[in-house]
Design a protein around this motif. Structure first.
Motif, PDB file in Angstrom:
ATOM      1  N   ASN A 110      -1.032   6.646  -0.806  1.00 52.36           N
ATOM      2  CA  ASN A 110      -1.249   7.503   0.355  1.00 52.36           C
ATOM      3  C   ASN A 110      -0.958   6.710   1.612  1.00 52.36           C
ATOM      4  OD1 ASN A 110      -3.239   8.496   2.671  1.00 52.36           O
ATOM      5  ND2 ASN A 110      -2.769  10.243   1.370  1.00 52.36           N
ATOM      6  N   ALA A 111      -0.091   7.245   2.454  1.00 57.79           N
ATOM      7  CA  ALA A 111       0.281   6.560   3.699  1.00 57.79           C
ATOM      8  C   ALA A 111       0.507   7.593   4.787  1.00 57.79           C
ATOM      9  CB  ALA A 111       1.533   5.718   3.494  1.00 57.79           C
ATOM     10  N   ASN A 112       0.273   7.188   6.033  1.00 60.77           N
ATOM     11  CA  ASN A 112       0.503   8.091   7.151  1.00 60.77           C
ATOM     12  C   ASN A 112       0.763   7.287   8.423  1.00 60.77           C
ATOM     13  OD1 ASN A 112      -2.737   7.864   6.938  1.00 60.77           O
ATOM     14  ND2 ASN A 112      -2.152   8.120   9.077  1.00 60.77           N
ATOM     15  N   GLY A 113       1.253   7.966   9.447  1.00 65.00           N
ATOM     16  CA  GLY A 113       1.480   7.315  10.729  1.00 65.00           C
ATOM     17  C   GLY A 113       2.874   7.553  11.253  1.00 65.00           C
ATOM     18  N   ASN A 114       3.413   6.541  11.957  1.00 67.27           N
ATOM     19  CA  ASN A 114       4.771   6.584  12.474  1.00 67.27           C
ATOM     20  C   ASN A 114       5.250   5.156  12.693  1.00 67.27           C
ATOM     21  OD1 ASN A 114       3.735   5.728  15.065  1.00 67.27           O
ATOM     22  ND2 ASN A 114       3.165   7.854  15.469  1.00 67.27           N
ATOM     23  N   ILE A 115       6.409   5.006  13.302  1.00 70.98           N
ATOM     24  CA  ILE A 115       6.998   3.678  13.452  1.00 70.98           C
ATOM     25  C   ILE A 115       6.167   2.777  14.357  1.00 70.98           C
ATOM     26  CG2 ILE A 115       8.425   4.188  15.466  1.00 70.98           C
ATOM     27  CD1 ILE A 115       9.534   2.216  12.339  1.00 70.98           C
ATOM     28  N   ASP A 116       5.308   3.365  15.193  1.00 69.90           N
ATOM     29  CA  ASP A 116       4.461   2.575  16.096  1.00 69.90           C
ATOM     30  C   ASP A 116       3.093   2.262  15.512  1.00 69.90           C
ATOM     31  OD1 ASP A 116       6.379   2.409  18.076  1.00 69.90           O
ATOM     32  OD2 ASP A 116       5.733   4.279  19.048  1.00 69.90           O
ATOM     33  N   SER A 117       2.641   3.081  14.566  1.00 70.68           N
ATOM     34  CA  SER A 117       1.320   2.874  13.973  1.00 70.68           C
ATOM     35  C   SER A 117       1.324   3.430  12.554  1.00 70.68           C
ATOM     36  CB  SER A 117       0.236   3.567  14.807  1.00 70.68           C
ATOM     37  OG  SER A 117      -1.042   3.360  14.234  1.00 70.68           O
ATOM     38  N   LEU A 118       1.348   2.528  11.592  1.00 66.71           N
ATOM     39  CA  LEU A 118       1.477   2.909  10.190  1.00 66.71           C
ATOM     40  C   LEU A 118       0.224   2.494   9.423  1.00 66.71           C
ATOM     41  CD1 LEU A 118       3.256   3.903   7.792  1.00 66.71           C
ATOM     42  CD2 LEU A 118       4.125   1.559   7.641  1.00 66.71           C
ATOM     43  N   GLU A 119      -0.273   3.391   8.567  1.00 68.79           N
ATOM     44  CA  GLU A 119      -1.450   3.098   7.756  1.00 68.79           C
ATOM     45  C   GLU A 119      -1.105   3.286   6.278  1.00 68.79           C
ATOM     46  OE1 GLU A 119      -4.529   2.136   8.541  1.00 68.79           O
ATOM     47  OE2 GLU A 119      -4.398   2.213  10.730  1.00 68.79           O
ATOM     48  N   LEU A 120      -1.328   2.236   5.487  1.00 68.44           N
ATOM     49  CA  LEU A 120      -1.278   2.353   4.036  1.00 68.44           C
ATOM     50  C   LEU A 120      -2.710   2.479   3.565  1.00 68.44           C
ATOM     51  CD1 LEU A 120       0.278   2.275   1.348  1.00 68.44           C
ATOM     52  CD2 LEU A 120       0.049  -0.224   1.385  1.00 68.44           C
ATOM     53  N   ASN A 121      -3.147   3.718   3.345  1.00 72.62           N
ATOM     54  CA  ASN A 121      -4.540   3.966   3.007  1.00 72.62           C
ATOM     55  C   ASN A 121      -4.867   3.592   1.573  1.00 72.62           C
ATOM     56  OD1 ASN A 121      -5.104   5.267   5.606  1.00 72.62           O
ATOM     57  ND2 ASN A 121      -3.794   6.904   4.837  1.00 72.62           N
ATOM     58  N   LYS A 122      -3.896   3.754   0.701  1.00 73.30           N
ATOM     59  CA  LYS A 122      -4.121   3.454  -0.710  1.00 73.30           C
ATOM     60  C   LYS A 122      -2.795   3.204  -1.399  1.00 73.30           C
ATOM     61  CE  LYS A 122      -6.917   6.012  -3.315  1.00 73.30           C
ATOM     62  NZ  LYS A 122      -7.403   7.158  -4.153  1.00 73.30           N
ATOM     63  N   ALA A 123      -2.774   2.159  -2.213  1.00 69.21           N
ATOM     64  CA  ALA A 123      -1.664   1.912  -3.127  1.00 69.21           C
ATOM     65  C   ALA A 123      -2.277   1.274  -4.367  1.00 69.21           C
ATOM     66  CB  ALA A 123      -0.611   1.010  -2.502  1.00 69.21           C
ATOM     67  N   GLU A 124      -2.319   2.014  -5.451  1.00 70.12           N
ATOM     68  CA  GLU A 124      -2.954   1.526  -6.669  1.00 70.12           C
ATOM     69  C   GLU A 124      -2.030   1.746  -7.858  1.00 70.12           C
ATOM     70  OE1 GLU A 124      -6.751   3.305  -7.270  1.00 70.12           O
ATOM     71  OE2 GLU A 124      -7.572   2.629  -5.348  1.00 70.12           O
ATOM     72  N   VAL A 125      -1.917   0.716  -8.676  1.00 73.84           N
ATOM     73  CA  VAL A 125      -1.165   0.794  -9.928  1.00 73.84           C
ATOM     74  C   VAL A 125      -2.033   0.165 -11.003  1.00 73.84           C
ATOM     75  CG1 VAL A 125       0.938   0.142 -11.149  1.00 73.84           C
ATOM     76  CG2 VAL A 125       1.030   0.590  -8.694  1.00 73.84           C
ATOM     77  N   ALA A 126      -2.195   0.864 -12.131  1.00 76.85           N
ATOM     78  CA  ALA A 126      -3.082   0.353 -13.175  1.00 76.85           C
ATOM     79  C   ALA A 126      -2.546   0.713 -14.555  1.00 76.85           C
ATOM     80  CB  ALA A 126      -4.490   0.911 -13.003  1.00 76.85           C
ATOM     81  N   LEU A 127      -2.796  -0.175 -15.490  1.00 76.91           N
ATOM     82  CA  LEU A 127      -2.499   0.041 -16.900  1.00 76.91           C
ATOM     83  C   LEU A 127      -3.749  -0.360 -17.674  1.00 76.91           C
ATOM     84  CD1 LEU A 127      -0.532   0.769 -19.178  1.00 76.91           C
ATOM     85  CD2 LEU A 127       0.308  -1.586 -19.106  1.00 76.91           C
ATOM     86  N   ALA A 128      -4.361   0.599 -18.360  1.00 77.92           N
ATOM     87  CA  ALA A 128      -5.648   0.366 -19.017  1.00 77.92           C
ATOM     88  C   ALA A 128      -5.610  -0.857 -19.915  1.00 77.92           C
ATOM     89  CB  ALA A 128      -6.029   1.597 -19.834  1.00 77.92           C
ATOM     90  N   ASP A 129      -6.650  -1.691 -19.780  1.00 76.41           N
ATOM     91  CA  ASP A 129      -6.831  -2.914 -20.574  1.00 76.41           C
ATOM     92  C   ASP A 129      -5.758  -3.970 -20.307  1.00 76.41           C
ATOM     93  OD1 ASP A 129      -9.102  -1.877 -21.881  1.00 76.41           O
ATOM     94  OD2 ASP A 129      -7.820  -0.814 -23.307  1.00 76.41           O
ATOM     95  N   ALA A 130      -4.948  -3.789 -19.261  1.00 83.37           N
ATOM     96  CA  ALA A 130      -3.899  -4.762 -18.945  1.00 83.37           C
ATOM     97  C   ALA A 130      -4.032  -5.268 -17.514  1.00 83.37           C
ATOM     98  CB  ALA A 130      -2.515  -4.157 -19.177  1.00 83.37           C
ATOM     99  N   PHE A 131      -3.958  -4.376 -16.533  1.00 84.18           N
ATOM    100  CA  PHE A 131      -4.046  -4.821 -15.142  1.00 84.18           C
ATOM    101  C   PHE A 131      -4.400  -3.660 -14.230  1.00 84.18           C
ATOM    102  CE2 PHE A 131       0.425  -3.629 -15.743  1.00 84.18           C
ATOM    103  CZ  PHE A 131       0.623  -2.762 -14.674  1.00 84.18           C
ATOM    104  N   LYS A 132      -4.878  -4.021 -13.040  1.00 87.00           N
ATOM    105  CA  LYS A 132      -5.134  -3.065 -11.974  1.00 87.00           C
ATOM    106  C   LYS A 132      -4.845  -3.749 -10.649  1.00 87.00           C
ATOM    107  CE  LYS A 132      -8.486   0.335 -10.304  1.00 87.00           C
ATOM    108  NZ  LYS A 132      -9.830   0.951 -10.535  1.00 87.00           N
TER     109      LYS A 132
END
Length: 276
Positions: A110-132
């Motif tokens: 999830n990301a929002n904003g513009n070229i002057d103010s950018l927010e990366l609210n969430k970036a999640e990648v997970a594989l059960a029993d391997a990594f998060k």
């Protein structure tokens, strides 16, 4: 489509696809609206027998001009199943595919904003029993080389990564192990200065690594601290057991033939343990 107002609507209600290579889309739906100032995607879905991806967002064309009075928002949620991943890994060793967890990779962005103010609210990648892996961040004035500012914070936890070992050379994979670890890191940019600060924790040992680079003049410094790291967890067949080590360095330039290039390094081995 309306040529006078530049309004356009794309509506995909039903779509299926089955290729001989194994790719099979069981369902696809999309709705896209566009006018002279923005694009909106309120609904976008792709499903296969093993995977599901959904996305939505909007984008003002003014969001990429500075100073900006426009904005964008994007959201992506997905689960990519093993069956679909293996379609693109046929060139990899069979043992990798066999050991790969029988679970989907989950993705959330999830990301929002513009070229002057950018927010990366969430970036999640997970594989059960391997990594998060998780990341959040923000950035301002990205087009201004002097005033730009950005920060990204990353955390990661690993469990069983044995499926990666078949990707290594046979002479290495038999000697090498990947124990569970946790990682915390911060990456930042301020004008021409870039900084990174990473901590890796494994059992009771840790690695701390810091580095900075100023692209104006190519000035840099670095620091590494390894405390009570159990090498036996990474090299179980080796006689090395644990290590404590530190190193620091600073310099300027990378051209070894330039008289202005300088590099100063110091290192200390505090402890090194062997198996009896």
């Amino acid at each position: 489509f309306n040529g006078q107002t530049m309004d356009a609507l794309l509506l995909l209600k039903h779509f299926k696809l089955k290729e001989k290579c194994g790719i099979e889309v069981t369902e696809a739906k999309a709705k896209v609206l566009m006018d002279s100032i923005s694009i909106q995607i309120p609904d976008f879905i792709i499903n296969t027998a093993a995977s599901h991806v959904a996305a939505k967002g909007y984008f003002d064309f003014a969001a990429i001009s500075s100073p900006s009075d426009g904005s964008f928002n994007a959201e992506l949620l997905g689960e990519i199943g093993k069956k679909d991943i293996t379609l693109f890994t046929t060139a990899l060793p069979h043992e990798f595919i066999r050991l790969y967890p029988d679970a989907p990779i989950t993705i959330a962005i999830n990301a929002n904003g513009n070229i002057d103010s950018l927010e990366l609210n969430k970036a999640e990648v997970a594989l059960a029993d391997a990594f998060k892996i998780k990341a959040v961040g923000d950035a301002t004035l990205l087009t201004d080389s002097v005033k730009r500012n950005a920060n990204v914070r990353i955390t990661a936890d690993t469990k069983n990564l044995d499926f990666i070992k078949p990707l290594l050379e046979d002479s290495v994979s038999g000697k090498f192990a990947i124990p569970p670890m946790s990682i915390e890191g911060n990456l930042s940019m301020k004008g021409t200065l870039y900084d990174t600060d990473i901590r890796l924790q494994e059992s009771n040992g840790h690695i701390l690594a810091k580095a900075s680079l100023d692209t104006e003049g190519l000035k840099y410094n670095m620091a590494l601290d390894i405390d009570s790291l159990l090498l036996s967890n990474f090299l179980p067949k080796d006689s090395l057991r644990y290590v404590s080590f530190s190193a620091n360095g600073e310099g300027r330039g990378i051209d070894v033939f330039d008289k202005q290039t300088k590099l100063h390094l110091t290192a200390e081995l505090m402890d090194l343990g062997y198996r009896k």
